[in-house]
Design a protein around this motif. Structure first.
Motif, PDB file in Angstrom:
ATOM      1  N   ARG B  68     -16.836   4.761 -24.108  1.00 41.80           N
ATOM      2  CA  ARG B  68     -15.980   5.875 -23.723  1.00 41.80           C
ATOM      3  C   ARG B  68     -16.538   6.421 -22.414  1.00 41.80           C
ATOM      4  O   ARG B  68     -17.488   7.192 -22.417  1.00 41.80           O
ATOM      5  N   GLY B  69     -15.935   5.991 -21.321  1.00 45.60           N
ATOM      6  CA  GLY B  69     -16.468   6.360 -20.013  1.00 45.60           C
ATOM      7  C   GLY B  69     -17.818   5.732 -19.844  1.00 45.60           C
ATOM      8  O   GLY B  69     -17.995   4.543 -20.099  1.00 45.60           O
ATOM      9  N   LYS B  70     -18.765   6.518 -19.403  1.00 49.75           N
ATOM     10  CA  LYS B  70     -20.100   5.952 -19.227  1.00 49.75           C
ATOM     11  C   LYS B  70     -20.934   6.072 -20.490  1.00 49.75           C
ATOM     12  O   LYS B  70     -22.100   5.697 -20.505  1.00 49.75           O
ATOM     13  N   TYR B  71     -20.330   6.586 -21.549  1.00 45.89           N
ATOM     14  CA  TYR B  71     -21.059   6.751 -22.804  1.00 45.89           C
ATOM     15  C   TYR B  71     -20.681   5.669 -23.804  1.00 45.89           C
ATOM     16  O   TYR B  71     -19.599   5.089 -23.731  1.00 45.89           O
ATOM     17  N   ARG B  72     -21.555   5.451 -24.769  1.00 44.56           N
ATOM     18  CA  ARG B  72     -21.264   4.525 -25.867  1.00 44.56           C
ATOM     19  C   ARG B  72     -21.247   5.338 -27.147  1.00 44.56           C
ATOM     20  O   ARG B  72     -22.285   5.800 -27.622  1.00 44.56           O
ATOM     21  N   MET B  73     -20.063   5.495 -27.694  1.00 46.84           N
ATOM     22  CA  MET B  73     -19.920   6.292 -28.913  1.00 46.84           C
ATOM     23  C   MET B  73     -20.297   5.458 -30.127  1.00 46.84           C
ATOM     24  O   MET B  73     -19.870   4.323 -30.267  1.00 46.84           O
ATOM     25  N   LEU B  74     -21.053   6.055 -31.030  1.00 42.26           N
ATOM     26  CA  LEU B  74     -21.516   5.352 -32.229  1.00 42.26           C
ATOM     27  C   LEU B  74     -20.932   6.000 -33.476  1.00 42.26           C
ATOM     28  O   LEU B  74     -20.902   7.226 -33.585  1.00 42.26           O
ATOM     29  N   VAL B  75     -20.479   5.166 -34.407  1.00 36.93           N
ATOM     30  CA  VAL B  75     -19.938   5.675 -35.663  1.00 36.93           C
ATOM     31  C   VAL B  75     -20.592   4.939 -36.834  1.00 36.93           C
ATOM     32  O   VAL B  75     -20.657   3.711 -36.847  1.00 36.93           O
ATOM     33  N   PHE B  76     -21.064   5.712 -37.794  1.00 32.55           N
ATOM     34  CA  PHE B  76     -21.710   5.149 -38.984  1.00 32.55           C
ATOM     35  C   PHE B  76     -20.666   4.652 -39.976  1.00 32.55           C
ATOM     36  O   PHE B  76     -19.611   5.242 -40.134  1.00 32.55           O
ATOM     37  N   ASN B  77     -20.982   3.543 -40.630  1.00 38.10           N
ATOM     38  CA  ASN B  77     -20.080   2.963 -41.629  1.00 38.10           C
ATOM     39  C   ASN B  77     -20.872   2.556 -42.861  1.00 38.10           C
ATOM     40  O   ASN B  77     -21.716   1.666 -42.792  1.00 38.10           O
ATOM     41  N   ASP B  78     -20.581   3.195 -44.000  1.00 34.68           N
ATOM     42  CA  ASP B  78     -21.413   2.961 -45.186  1.00 34.68           C
ATOM     43  C   ASP B  78     -20.873   1.860 -46.102  1.00 34.68           C
ATOM     44  O   ASP B  78     -21.495   1.533 -47.105  1.00 34.68           O
ATOM     45  N   GLU B  79     -19.754   1.272 -45.732  1.00 34.51           N
ATOM     46  CA  GLU B  79     -19.131   0.284 -46.612  1.00 34.51           C
ATOM     47  C   GLU B  79     -20.030  -0.925 -46.907  1.00 34.51           C
ATOM     48  O   GLU B  79     -20.145  -1.331 -48.076  1.00 34.51           O
ATOM     49  N   PRO B  80     -20.689  -1.499 -45.899  1.00 30.39           N
ATOM     50  CA  PRO B  80     -21.562  -2.642 -46.190  1.00 30.39           C
ATOM     51  C   PRO B  80     -22.654  -2.304 -47.198  1.00 30.39           C
ATOM     52  O   PRO B  80     -23.027  -3.155 -48.019  1.00 30.39           O
ATOM     53  N   LEU B  81     -23.164  -1.071 -47.139  1.00 30.36           N
ATOM     54  CA  LEU B  81     -24.205  -0.669 -48.084  1.00 30.36           C
ATOM     55  C   LEU B  81     -23.711  -0.739 -49.512  1.00 30.36           C
ATOM     56  O   LEU B  81     -24.396  -1.249 -50.404  1.00 30.36           O
ATOM     57  N   ARG B  82     -22.512  -0.214 -49.724  1.00 27.34           N
ATOM     58  CA  ARG B  82     -21.953  -0.198 -51.082  1.00 27.34           C
ATOM     59  C   ARG B  82     -21.793  -1.608 -51.628  1.00 27.34           C
ATOM     60  O   ARG B  82     -22.215  -1.922 -52.744  1.00 27.34           O
ATOM     61  N   SER B  83     -21.168  -2.458 -50.843  1.00 30.78           N
ATOM     62  CA  SER B  83     -20.850  -3.790 -51.353  1.00 30.78           C
ATOM     63  C   SER B  83     -22.097  -4.646 -51.566  1.00 30.78           C
ATOM     64  O   SER B  83     -22.098  -5.558 -52.374  1.00 30.78           O
ATOM     65  N   VAL B  84     -23.151  -4.308 -50.855  1.00 29.82           N
ATOM     66  CA  VAL B  84     -24.308  -5.180 -50.834  1.00 29.82           C
ATOM     67  C   VAL B  84     -25.245  -4.983 -52.030  1.00 29.82           C
ATOM     68  O   VAL B  84     -25.945  -5.905 -52.437  1.00 29.82           O
ATOM     69  N   VAL B  85     -25.236  -3.802 -52.608  1.00 29.82           N
ATOM     70  CA  VAL B  85     -26.141  -3.550 -53.726  1.00 29.82           C
ATOM     71  C   VAL B  85     -25.470  -3.776 -55.074  1.00 29.82           C
ATOM     72  O   VAL B  85     -26.137  -3.787 -56.102  1.00 29.82           O
ATOM     73  N   ASN B  86     -24.153  -3.987 -55.049  1.00 27.29           N
ATOM     74  CA  ASN B  86     -23.427  -4.154 -56.308  1.00 27.29           C
ATOM     75  C   ASN B  86     -23.839  -5.393 -57.079  1.00 27.29           C
ATOM     76  O   ASN B  86     -23.585  -5.504 -58.269  1.00 27.29           O
ATOM     77  N   ARG B  87     -24.486  -6.316 -56.393  1.00 25.24           N
ATOM     78  CA  ARG B  87     -24.890  -7.559 -57.040  1.00 25.24           C
ATOM     79  C   ARG B  87     -25.877  -7.300 -58.170  1.00 25.24           C
ATOM     80  O   ARG B  87     -25.836  -7.955 -59.200  1.00 25.24           O
ATOM     81  N   TRP B  88     -26.790  -6.340 -57.951  1.00 23.16           N
ATOM     82  CA  TRP B  88     -27.847  -6.137 -58.938  1.00 23.16           C
ATOM     83  C   TRP B  88     -27.666  -4.876 -59.769  1.00 23.16           C
ATOM     84  O   TRP B  88     -28.302  -4.710 -60.801  1.00 23.16           O
ATOM     85  N   LEU B  89     -26.833  -3.958 -59.312  1.00 27.59           N
ATOM     86  CA  LEU B  89     -26.627  -2.707 -60.046  1.00 27.59           C
ATOM     87  C   LEU B  89     -25.294  -2.767 -60.773  1.00 27.59           C
ATOM     88  O   LEU B  89     -24.329  -3.290 -60.260  1.00 27.59           O
ATOM     89  N   LYS B  90     -25.259  -2.177 -61.958  1.00 21.85           N
ATOM     90  CA  LYS B  90     -24.013  -2.228 -62.717  1.00 21.85           C
ATOM     91  C   LYS B  90     -23.733  -0.891 -63.358  1.00 21.85           C
ATOM     92  O   LYS B  90     -24.591  -0.220 -63.821  1.00 21.85           O
TER      93      LYS B  90
END
Lengths: 90, 90
Positions: B68-90
């Motif tokens: 965005r112009g000379k800046y780089r906007m960063l946005v957090f996304n928690d979806e990968p975290l959720r899907s990744v731990v479901n393998r071992w947690l129930k």
DNA sequence: ACCATACGCAACCAACTAGTTGCATGTCAA
DNA sequence: TTGACATGCAACTAGTTGGTTGCGTATGGT
């Protein structure tokens, strides 16, 4: 316990495969696990390498082990996983 | 998406600190984040090193960025975290 | 007692990683 | 336009890591 050890432990695909096996059959010897990984998942790796992986998992609290005769019994523990992701998930 | 990239990304304590900041203030520029990390958390690290960490987080899908112009906007996304731990947690 | 076996320990190695420094590029305000 | 500034790119380096090989040890069946 220590977040860093848990995440470092999870960073390796072989260790995650070991956790997959251990979360299915909660209690098995290192020998069983090794045989299972090599046969069922066709990974080419030495026993010593897997033993080192187990050490890492144990330091992270994800696995506990107990010497039973000449065998080393392994038990999976999912508690560190739960506590470790709560920081970002709500 | 790719489990391996997610876990590799989470293995580094600096990157986890970055996620802490980003999960608090969902949208900020790379410059803001860098300043915040250095000042509030007193970590001694260069701008380039943090930029590399952001690349890793972005490849894992944990952060998305947009120029965005000379800046780089960063946005957090928690979806990968959720899907990744479901393998071992129930 | 003997020996196969399940495991532990240590040294070594190649590959990866997190960090640095140096320089280039694009954007915005004065 | 000019210059400050936010970022990108590349080469280099020290330390870590996942793997190996070789050898030692203790346990249990025959």
């Amino acid at each position: 316990m220590q977040r860093d050890l848990v995440f470092k432990a999870l960073a390796d695909p072989t260790r995650r495969l070991m956790l997959d096996e251990l979360s299915e059959r909660k209690e098995q010897t290192l020998y069983e696990l090794t045989a299972r990984l090599i046969m069922r998942h066709e990974i080419a790796i030495s026993r010593q390498a897997l033993a080192k992986h187990i050490d890492v998992l144990e330091q992270a609290g994800l696995v506990s082990s107990e010497k039973r005769g000449k065998y080393r019994m392994l038990v999976f523990n999912d508690e560190p996983l739960r506590s470790v992701v709560n920081r970002w998930l709500k």
